[in-house]
Design an enzyme around this catalytic site. Sequence first.
Site, PDB file in Angstrom:
ATOM      1  N   TYR A   3      68.357  45.384  31.011  1.00 59.54           N
ATOM      2  CA  TYR A   3      68.047  43.986  31.279  1.00 59.54           C
ATOM      3  C   TYR A   3      67.250  43.876  32.578  1.00 59.54           C
ATOM      4  O   TYR A   3      66.038  44.005  32.600  1.00 59.54           O
ATOM      5  CB  TYR A   3      69.316  43.118  31.319  1.00 59.54           C
ATOM      6  CG  TYR A   3      69.913  42.947  29.944  1.00 59.54           C
ATOM      7  CD1 TYR A   3      69.452  41.950  29.092  1.00 59.54           C
ATOM      8  CD2 TYR A   3      70.914  43.803  29.474  1.00 59.54           C
ATOM      9  CE1 TYR A   3      69.973  41.799  27.813  1.00 59.54           C
ATOM     10  CE2 TYR A   3      71.435  43.654  28.204  1.00 59.54           C
ATOM     11  CZ  TYR A   3      70.962  42.657  27.377  1.00 59.54           C
ATOM     12  OH  TYR A   3      71.473  42.514  26.116  1.00 59.54           O
ATOM     13  N   CYS A   4      67.932  43.638  33.675  1.00 56.44           N
ATOM     14  CA  CYS A   4      67.249  43.327  34.924  1.00 56.44           C
ATOM     15  C   CYS A   4      66.529  44.517  35.549  1.00 56.44           C
ATOM     16  O   CYS A   4      65.472  44.341  36.163  1.00 56.44           O
ATOM     17  CB  CYS A   4      68.227  42.698  35.906  1.00 56.44           C
ATOM     18  SG  CYS A   4      68.880  41.118  35.278  1.00 56.44           S
ATOM     19  N   VAL A   5      67.059  45.720  35.413  1.00 54.54           N
ATOM     20  CA  VAL A   5      66.364  46.888  35.952  1.00 54.54           C
ATOM     21  C   VAL A   5      65.064  47.107  35.181  1.00 54.54           C
ATOM     22  O   VAL A   5      63.994  47.281  35.780  1.00 54.54           O
ATOM     23  CB  VAL A   5      67.263  48.150  35.924  1.00 54.54           C
ATOM     24  CG1 VAL A   5      66.478  49.396  36.299  1.00 54.54           C
ATOM     25  CG2 VAL A   5      68.459  47.964  36.863  1.00 54.54           C
TER      26      VAL A   5
END
Length: 184
Positions: free
Chosen positions: A111-113
């Site tokens: 997701y965010c990485v």
Amino acid sequence: MSTALVIVDMQEVLMPLVWRGDELAGRIASLARKARESGVPVVALQQIGPSGSMFDPESSGAQLAARLDLQPTDVVIRKTATDGFYGTNLAAMLLERDVDTVVLTGVATDYCVDATARSSLSHGLDVVLVGDGHAPAADGDPDAGLSAEQIIDRHNRILSTAVHPGGEVSVRPAAEVEAAWTTR
């Protein structure tokens, strides 16, 4: 030009939910110590959400993990999207510090990485993805039949072969990143 360590969403509420969260927090804390000792800025991204949500900025769980041992000199940037650049001053802050390479760690891998790695490229930055410095949910992605280890391996491979005119991604283990900072 220079490097910055970017820590993505290492928040109290997420540590028990991600694969080997405590171990990951310890590894990232060590990277942050070495970064500071070498004059590399440390930037911690913090996911926030609406009041009453898992990421309510006033809740203790949404706070950055104490295990990281963040220091007053570290920069904390609150974000509301998976992409650490979206709607934040991350790009301006990195530009102000003449950063051309981000060393990327944190959660969640898929997701965010991932989103922040790809956006870093779009912002003309090179990315050193710490191959053992990011993690997905502890149970991986059961719907896709992928374990946490498989998600990490897959993203290390996919991101390291991303073709983008803005920058490139290399994957290195935390020990190699620390050793490079020690020899500066």
